[in-house]
Scaffold this motif. Sequence first.
Motif, PDB file in Angstrom:
ATOM      1  N   ASP A  15       0.566  -1.237  -0.270  1.00  0.00           N
ATOM      2  CA  ASP A  15       0.107  -0.108   0.131  1.00  0.00           C
ATOM      3  C   ASP A  15       0.449   1.342   0.397  1.00  0.00           C
ATOM      4  O   ASP A  15       1.974   1.099   0.250  1.00  0.00           O
ATOM      5  N   THR A  19       1.698   3.719   5.054  1.00  0.00           N
ATOM      6  CA  THR A  19       2.119   2.185   4.325  1.00  0.00           C
ATOM      7  C   THR A  19       3.591   2.974   4.250  1.00  0.00           C
ATOM      8  O   THR A  19       4.694   2.555   5.595  1.00  0.00           O
ATOM      9  N   THR A 110      -2.557   0.502  -4.402  1.00  0.00           N
ATOM     10  CA  THR A 110      -3.430   1.967  -3.915  1.00  0.00           C
ATOM     11  C   THR A 110      -4.819   2.552  -3.783  1.00  0.00           C
ATOM     12  O   THR A 110      -5.170   2.207  -5.035  1.00  0.00           O
ATOM     13  N   LYS A 143      -9.618  -2.599  -2.420  1.00  0.00           N
ATOM     14  CA  LYS A 143      -9.717  -3.381  -1.462  1.00  0.00           C
ATOM     15  C   LYS A 143     -10.498  -2.758  -0.016  1.00  0.00           C
ATOM     16  O   LYS A 143     -11.129  -2.082   0.622  1.00  0.00           O
ATOM     17  N   LEU A 167       1.717  -8.995   1.461  1.00  0.00           N
ATOM     18  CA  LEU A 167       1.094  -8.085   1.649  1.00  0.00           C
ATOM     19  C   LEU A 167       1.249  -7.202   2.264  1.00  0.00           C
ATOM     20  O   LEU A 167       0.721  -7.632   3.180  1.00  0.00           O
ATOM     21  N   GLY A 169       0.226  -3.607   4.741  1.00  0.00           N
ATOM     22  CA  GLY A 169      -0.322  -1.774   4.169  1.00  0.00           C
ATOM     23  C   GLY A 169      -0.227  -1.965   5.981  1.00  0.00           C
ATOM     24  O   GLY A 169      -0.486  -2.506   6.333  1.00  0.00           O
ATOM     25  N   ASP A 174      -6.039  -3.482   4.103  1.00  0.00           N
ATOM     26  CA  ASP A 174      -4.958  -4.208   2.744  1.00  0.00           C
ATOM     27  C   ASP A 174      -4.670  -5.446   3.224  1.00  0.00           C
ATOM     28  O   ASP A 174      -4.405  -6.771   2.852  1.00  0.00           O
ATOM     29  N   ALA A 185      -0.794 -11.499   4.934  1.00  0.00           N
ATOM     30  CA  ALA A 185      -0.352 -10.277   5.483  1.00  0.00           C
ATOM     31  C   ALA A 185       0.004  -9.908   6.462  1.00  0.00           C
ATOM     32  O   ALA A 185       0.266 -10.072   7.628  1.00  0.00           O
ATOM     33  N   HIS A 187       0.324  -6.165   8.725  1.00  0.00           N
ATOM     34  CA  HIS A 187       0.281  -4.834   9.318  1.00  0.00           C
ATOM     35  C   HIS A 187       0.846  -3.643  10.035  1.00  0.00           C
ATOM     36  O   HIS A 187       1.438  -4.002  11.107  1.00  0.00           O
TER      37      HIS A 187
END
Length: 213
Positions: A15, A19, A110, A143, A167, A169, A174, A185, A187
């Motif tokens: 992202d 981010t 994004t 997203k 990914l 974000g 995200d 993911a 975070h």
Amino acid sequence: MAASLEDEYDFWLLDLDGTLIDVEWSYTREIFDRVGTKLGREFTDREADILWSGLTGSRNRQLEEWGIDPTLFWDAFHEEEDPLVRAEQTYLHEDAAFVTDLDVPVGLVTHCQKFLCEPVLDHLDIHDWFDARLCCTEQTGWKPDPEPVQSVMDDLGVGDNGHVGVLAGDGANDVGAAWNAGLDAIHVERVGHDRRGLCVRGDYRVDSFDELF
């Protein structure tokens, strides 16, 4: 960079706003003042923070809860944003530099609109950090839908099931997009749990990317 985590993934998706980059608060406050004037409604600092940072997830759902038509809001919002001013008021998080050490395909997914995103990338000189980029629209999906993520994966040539990706974000959207697309993911909590009002869970939960390496 520690090789273990980097070697675990065939590609990385990232992202942008919140981010890798952020914007000076004075810019955010001024934009919401002008949008509020257009809509005939004042936005408190807390409301501006919630919408700008997406603290409650879906911004459109939040707007509707406040009785604001999302289409009218975004039309006014984008009319008030000057791409060059936005770029000048944007700064890069120091820990974002890890991206330059990645030796695998890197993609950007994004919600920042293209007319704003491109000047920001140019101003910060990070255009070449990404092998593929997508600025979400109504046509691409938003997203946490997996469609925009899958689109960038296809552009990177990693869309088949034989590749393992992650990914990263700053928001729940995200994390949801990553999981919905079958990715891990990360975070990165830039604002803090108290300010967000909840805890976002991911496969990795960090306050800085430096914690990963």
